[in-house]
Design a protein around this motif. Structure first.
Motif, PDB file in Angstrom:
ATOM      1  N   MET A   1     -47.950  23.606  16.526  1.00  0.00           N
ATOM      2  CA  MET A   1     -48.852  23.741  16.395  1.00  0.00           C
ATOM      3  C   MET A   1     -49.925  23.534  14.834  1.00  0.00           C
ATOM      4  O   MET A   1     -50.020  25.040  13.707  1.00  0.00           O
ATOM      5  N   HIS A  36     -59.507  13.359  22.315  1.00  0.00           N
ATOM      6  CA  HIS A  36     -58.259  14.886  22.754  1.00  0.00           C
ATOM      7  C   HIS A  36     -57.100  14.140  23.852  1.00  0.00           C
ATOM      8  O   HIS A  36     -55.798  15.264  23.626  1.00  0.00           O
ATOM      9  N   LYS A  39     -52.116  11.836  21.938  1.00  0.00           N
ATOM     10  CA  LYS A  39     -51.039  12.691  22.875  1.00  0.00           C
ATOM     11  C   LYS A  39     -50.440  14.477  22.102  1.00  0.00           C
ATOM     12  O   LYS A  39     -49.615  15.210  21.687  1.00  0.00           O
ATOM     13  N   SER A  42     -54.066  18.360  20.871  1.00  0.00           N
ATOM     14  CA  SER A  42     -54.617  19.576  22.112  1.00  0.00           C
ATOM     15  C   SER A  42     -55.944  19.560  21.416  1.00  0.00           C
ATOM     16  O   SER A  42     -56.379  20.022  23.064  1.00  0.00           O
ATOM     17  N   GLU A  43     -56.104  20.137  20.977  1.00  0.00           N
ATOM     18  CA  GLU A  43     -57.968  20.160  20.700  1.00  0.00           C
ATOM     19  C   GLU A  43     -58.561  19.909  20.114  1.00  0.00           C
ATOM     20  O   GLU A  43     -57.976  19.049  18.576  1.00  0.00           O
ATOM     21  N   SER A  60     -49.989  18.360  17.074  1.00  0.00           N
ATOM     22  CA  SER A  60     -48.576  18.906  17.084  1.00  0.00           C
ATOM     23  C   SER A  60     -47.660  18.094  15.955  1.00  0.00           C
ATOM     24  O   SER A  60     -46.420  18.590  15.723  1.00  0.00           O
ATOM     25  N   THR A 131     -62.850  20.026  25.282  1.00  0.00           N
ATOM     26  CA  THR A 131     -61.398  20.100  24.313  1.00  0.00           C
ATOM     27  C   THR A 131     -61.535  20.100  22.983  1.00  0.00           C
ATOM     28  O   THR A 131     -60.557  20.680  22.299  1.00  0.00           O
TER      29      THR A 131
END
Length: 419
Positions: A1, A36, A39, A42-43, A60, A131
C-alpha cells in the motif's frame, strides 16, 4: 500500500487552470466513487478550494500517471496539457504536505485558518462517499491533530495579515462594543466583502453598503443582513456611520472634507472612525484635520500587517518543528500496521495451541483425572508447545550464524543477559 497525492495550487497553476479542476459539492461524491473504483485505488479523498485541488489516495502502485489520467478524463482534458501544472507526493513527503496544508503553511496567506475547515469538509465528503479506509482515515485524523497543535502552540494565526481584517481589528480597539455601532462600507469588491464578513463575525450592530452599482451593493448586503444604498445616497446616510471603510476603483475622492464635516455636525461631533483602503484615495487627506475623525489609510495598516507577517513567519518556523514530530508519529503508526498481520497470525497460533491443550485437559477431568495432575499437565503442555517453534528457529539461526536473529529474539522476548 502506498499513500499517493497529486494536485495543483495557486503557485503551480493560474486560476484559468485551477477552475477547470475544481470539484463542486454536487459532483464531489460521484467523482470520489469513480476514483475509488479504479482497481489500483483502495481509498480516496479530494480537497477542492479556490486556491488548490488535491487528490489523496491509498494505492497499490506508486505510478502517479494513473491518477493524472483519471483527472484528465474526468475533466475532459489532455493529460499532457495538465502535467506541467501538477505536483505529486508519496509516503513521508505526502504526510508532511497534508500537515502543512491543514496548518496554513502552504497557503497564499501564511497561517490562514479557513483551509483547516475545508480539509474537514473534504474528509466528511469522502466519509459520506464511502471512499475512506483505515490509512487515509487515520491520516486525516492525524492531520487535524497536527493542525490543532500548530494553532495551539504557536502564534501563527493570532495576527491579522489582510487590510480588511486589520481595519476591523482596529475598529474593535476604538469601540468597546461593535454591536452598538453602525458601519458604512463603500464599494462592493473583494476587500469590502471580506470587511463585511469580518464585521458580521464580530457582531456589528448595523451594516450599510454603498456602491455605484446598486445591485452589487444589494447582493452583498443581503449576505450579511445589511442595508444597500446607491453611491448617490451617501450624503444622506454618512451621519449614521460610526465606522466608514472605503475601497473602490474611483480615480477621484468620494468623500471630501466638507461632506464629512457636515456629517459630523449632524452627529453632534460624535467621533467617526474612517479607513481608506483605496489607491488612489477615496477619502480626501484633509479629512484627517477634522477633530472628531480618526482616519487611517492603507499605508497605516500596511505597517501593522508587515509586523504581523513577520510574527507569522517566526511562528511558522515553530510550526515546522511541530510538523516534523507529528510526521514521525504517523510514520511510526504506519510501520506498526506492517506488523499487524504477523501479530494476528501469532495470536491465532497461540490460541489454537491453547484450545487444543484445554480440550485435552477437560477430557482428562471428565475421565476422572485429578484436578492437580490435570493442571500440571496443562501447564507443561502449553509451555512446551508455545516455546517449541521459537526455540527451534533460534537454534537454526545460531547454527547458520544469524546472530542478528538471535539478538532480535532476546529483544523480542525481553531476555536478561545471564552468565
Amino acid at each position: 500500500m502506498t499513500l499517493l497525492a497529486v494536485g495543483i495550487n495557486y503557485q503551480t497553476a493560474p486560476v484559468s487552470v485551477r477552475e477547470r479542476l475544481s470539484f463542486p459539492a454536487d459532483v464531489l461524491q460521484p467523482s470520489l466513487q469513480e476514483l475509488h473504483n479504479l482497481k489500483e485505488i483502495s481509498e480516496a479523498a479530494i480537497l477542492s478550494t479556490c486556491n488548490r485541488t488535491e487528490f489523496y489516495c491509498a494505492a497499490s502502485t506508486t505510478n502517479q500517471q494513473i491518477l493524472i489520467d483519471w483527472v484528465a478524463q474526468n475533466k475532459h482534458l489532455d493529460s499532457h496539457d495538465l502535467t506541467p501544472y501538477l505536483y505529486s507526493h508519496t509516503g513521508p513527503a505526502l504526510i508532511r504536505h497534508i500537515f502543512r496544508v491543514a496548518s496554513g503553511l502552504d497557503s497564499m496567506i501564511l497561517g490562514e485558518p479557513q483551509i483547516l475547515g475545508q480539509m474537514k469538509t473534504a474528509y466528511q465528503a469522502a466519509c459520506d462517499a464511502g471512499t475512506l479506509g483505515k490509512h487515509l482515515g487515520k491520516l486525516f485524523q492525524h492531520t487535524f491533530t497536527a493542525a490543532k497543535k500548530v494553532r495551539t502552540d504557536t502564534a501563527i494565526g493570532s495576527s491579522p495579515v489582510s487590510v480588511a481584517f486589520a481595519a476591523v481589528q482596529l475598529a474593535q480597539q476604538i469601540f468597546d462594543k461593535l454591536s452598538e455601532q453602525t458601519a458604512l462600507l463603500i464599494g462592493a469588491g473583494e476587500t469590502i466583502e471580506l470587511t463585511a464578513r469580518h464585521l458580521s463575525q464580530q457582531g456589528i450592530g448595523r451594516l450599510i453598503i454603498a456602491n455605484r452599482t446598486f445591485d452589487k451593493a444589494h447582493a452583498l448586503a443581503t449576505q450579511f443582513n445589511g442595508y444597500a444604498i446607491d453611491l448617490s445616497e451617501l450624503p444622506n446616510h454618512l451621519a449614521e456611520a460610526d465606522i466608514v471603510i472605503s475601497s473602490t476603483a474611483s480615480s477621484l475622492p468620494i468623500l471630501g472634507k466638507g461632506r464629512v464635516e457636515s456629517a459630523l455636525k449632524k452627529r453632534k461631533h460624535k467621533p467617526m472612525f474612517m479607513v481608506d483602503l483605496a489607491v488612489p484615495r477615496d477619502i480626501e487627506a484633509e479629512v484627517e484635520q477634522l477633530r472628531d475623525v480618526y482616519l487611517y489609510t492603507v499605508d497605516d495598516l500596511q505597517h501593522t500587517i508587515d509586523q504581523n507577517m513577520n510574527s507569522r513567519r517566526l511562528a511558522a518556523a515553530q510550526a515546522e518543528e511541530i510538523i516534523d514530530t507529528q510526521v514521525d508519529y504517523f510514520l511510526a503508526w504506519l510501520r506498526a500496521q506492517g506488523a499487524q498481520s504477523t501479530l494476528r497470525d501469532f495470536r491465532l497460533s497461540a490460541e489454537t495451541i491453547r484450545d487444543e491443550a484445554l480440550q485435552k485437559a477437560q477430557l482428562a477431568l471428565k475421565n476422572g483425572a485429578s484436578a492437580e495432575e490435570t493442571l500440571n499437565r496443562l501447564a507443561h503442555t502449553l509451555t512446551n508447545k508455545l516455546i517449541h517453534t521459537p526455540s527451534s528457529q533460534i537454534r537454526i539461526a545460531a547454527e547458520n550464524e544469524r546472530h542478528d536473529l538471535v539478538a532480535a529474539a532476546r529483544e523480542i522476548f525481553k531476555l536478561s543477559d545471564t552468565q
